[in-house]
Design a protein around this motif. Sequence first.
Motif, mmCIF file in Angstrom:
data_model
loop_
_atom_site.group_PDB
_atom_site.id
_atom_site.type_symbol
_atom_site.label_atom_id
_atom_site.label_comp_id
_atom_site.label_asym_id
_atom_site.label_seq_id
_atom_site.Cartn_x
_atom_site.Cartn_y
_atom_site.Cartn_z
ATOM 1 N N ASN A 1 40.660 42.431 37.234
ATOM 2 C CA ASN A 1 39.794 41.321 36.817
ATOM 3 C C ASN A 1 38.454 41.805 36.281
ATOM 4 O O ASN A 1 37.832 41.149 35.441
ATOM 5 C CB ASN A 1 39.547 40.369 37.989
ATOM 6 N N SER A 2 38.011 42.954 36.782
ATOM 7 C CA SER A 2 36.709 43.474 36.358
ATOM 8 C C SER A 2 36.788 44.210 35.028
ATOM 9 O O SER A 2 35.757 44.510 34.421
ATOM 10 C CB SER A 2 36.142 44.417 37.429
ATOM 11 N N ASN A 3 38.007 44.501 34.584
ATOM 12 C CA ASN A 3 38.178 45.186 33.300
ATOM 13 C C ASN A 3 38.055 44.205 32.144
ATOM 14 O O ASN A 3 38.422 43.033 32.257
ATOM 15 C CB ASN A 3 39.545 45.876 33.229
ATOM 16 N N ARG A 4 37.575 44.699 31.041
ATOM 17 C CA ARG A 4 37.377 43.855 29.869
ATOM 18 C C ARG A 4 38.693 43.266 29.366
ATOM 19 O O ARG A 4 38.760 42.116 28.951
ATOM 20 C CB ARG A 4 36.719 44.678 28.753
ATOM 21 N N GLU A 5 39.780 44.059 29.434
ATOM 22 C CA GLU A 5 41.063 43.583 28.920
ATOM 23 C C GLU A 5 41.675 42.501 29.810
ATOM 24 O O GLU A 5 42.447 41.670 29.355
ATOM 25 C CB GLU A 5 42.049 44.751 28.799
ATOM 26 N N ASN A 6 41.349 42.531 31.116
ATOM 27 C CA ASN A 6 41.857 41.543 32.075
ATOM 28 C C ASN A 6 43.385 41.462 32.036
ATOM 29 O O ASN A 6 43.979 40.384 32.062
ATOM 30 C CB ASN A 6 41.240 40.168 31.801
ATOM 31 N N ILE A 7 44.034 42.624 31.969
ATOM 32 C CA ILE A 7 45.496 42.706 31.962
ATOM 33 C C ILE A 7 45.973 43.008 33.375
ATOM 34 O O ILE A 7 45.409 43.860 34.063
ATOM 35 C CB ILE A 7 45.973 43.801 30.981
ATOM 36 N N HIS A 8 47.032 42.314 33.810
ATOM 37 C CA HIS A 8 47.477 42.418 35.199
ATOM 38 C C HIS A 8 48.883 43.006 35.327
ATOM 39 O O HIS A 8 49.611 42.693 36.268
ATOM 40 C CB HIS A 8 47.435 41.032 35.861
ATOM 41 N N HIS A 9 49.257 43.875 34.405
ATOM 42 C CA HIS A 9 50.609 44.441 34.444
ATOM 43 C C HIS A 9 50.857 45.227 35.729
ATOM 44 O O HIS A 9 51.959 45.187 36.287
ATOM 45 C CB HIS A 9 50.836 45.350 33.237
ATOM 46 N N LEU A 10 49.855 45.961 36.201
ATOM 47 C CA LEU A 10 50.049 46.783 37.396
ATOM 48 C C LEU A 10 50.240 45.924 38.640
ATOM 49 O O LEU A 10 51.193 46.129 39.403
ATOM 50 C CB LEU A 10 48.864 47.737 37.591
ATOM 51 N N SER A 11 49.360 44.964 38.864
ATOM 52 C CA SER A 11 49.497 44.121 40.058
ATOM 53 C C SER A 11 50.789 43.308 40.011
ATOM 54 O O SER A 11 51.433 43.081 41.041
ATOM 55 C CB SER A 11 48.287 43.192 40.207
ATOM 56 N N GLU A 12 51.192 42.896 38.817
ATOM 57 C CA GLU A 12 52.452 42.166 38.686
ATOM 58 C C GLU A 12 53.636 43.052 39.062
ATOM 59 O O GLU A 12 54.582 42.600 39.719
ATOM 60 C CB GLU A 12 52.608 41.652 37.251
#
Length: 401
Positions: free
Chosen positions: A354-365
């Motif tokens: 969430n703190s990253n600019r890209e806001n990509i959640h592939h890892l947590s998913e």
Amino acid sequence: MANNDHENRGSGGWTYFSSLEHGPLRSRADLFLASVNWNALLEYAAKKRNGVSCKLLPDIGLGYNHMVRIVQFSDGNQWVARLRLPSLAEGDSREDVLETTEIRKFTTICLVRQRTHIPIPKIHAIEERSDCKVKAPFMLMDCLQGNVGMDLGMSVPPMYKKAFLRGLAKIHVQLSTILLPKIGTIVAVNADGTYQQGPIPGLGGPFDTATEFFKAWADKTKFGMSDEQLREACGPYAADIIPSVSSFAKSIGKLADTLSARDHGPFPLCHGDFGLNNIIVDDKYHILGVIDWEMAFAGPWEIFGDFPLTLSIVPPAIDAPWNYNGDGSPKSADLIERFEDQKGYVEAVRQEENSNRENIHHLSEALWNLRRQQLATAMKMYQDGKVGTYSKLIDQFISNT
């Protein structure tokens, strides 16, 4: 496999080499120690620092693949000398194999240092060939004053655990931002600054899709025990467990096109042996560095999204049934704690994403998709020779499809 090479820490506490009993490992280490031209190594290091004199500290670090010594310079600086041992496996000791391994590791470290803020010791020199003056492939790098997990019993005290897991999650998320077009190792830097990918040792490639990777894994991976060892380990349960183990790789091959939620690239960079065993920490478990990148490769998100070895759990379907209650909940306090740690880790990963600019959640998913995540864990355990009812996990995956 964890090397426990002690490659970037202070020189105290290196007891493994001195405690080795007589046998193949001790003989290999003694012969190697006697064969290396240590004076040539010191001359090489001094030349790299414009003539600053140096000496070897007496302590010797020893891992599965490397011997490690500390080079102490007269001005107080220290470097680590990491020398590759002759391979115990047939076919892995060829000069071209050793040279490729060292180049691959160096190139991967350069990529990680270039694209992330992950702390990695700076490399000052690398020699890939065993016919050099030192008489062994070696690497010279900064020495970090800390301890690796193998020195610390592979556990984190409760008072430091939350902060440590946050630090681990931060590194994992940073790795997820290193994306490559294919599944494979990193072998060279192209003229335009991009990186050239190559085959994964034992599997081949590079692969364009996760499906191709899983099919190759199924075709080429063997269980980490001989048939005789497996039968002995199974004891009275052999009739149930052996067929369950024997069918696992074939089942992975049949399911290959369903195992990844993201079949096509780009693919993230997997460390290959990510966990406390390859993390250097200080006395309060702040992360100082990540080491041992020789097994790194760009891989499917499901392989990348497996939990660090520090948090790994045998999938319940594979594990002994007496470790769980009738409702499926774990019995032991240790197992309960490990499941809670996994939940905490996923949350730490999400917060970092969430703190990253890209806001990509592939890892947590990937971490939270238990069907696929547990299969990734099982694949590693299969390679390591962990006995279990693998077919039950396959049945569970199919029934939830």
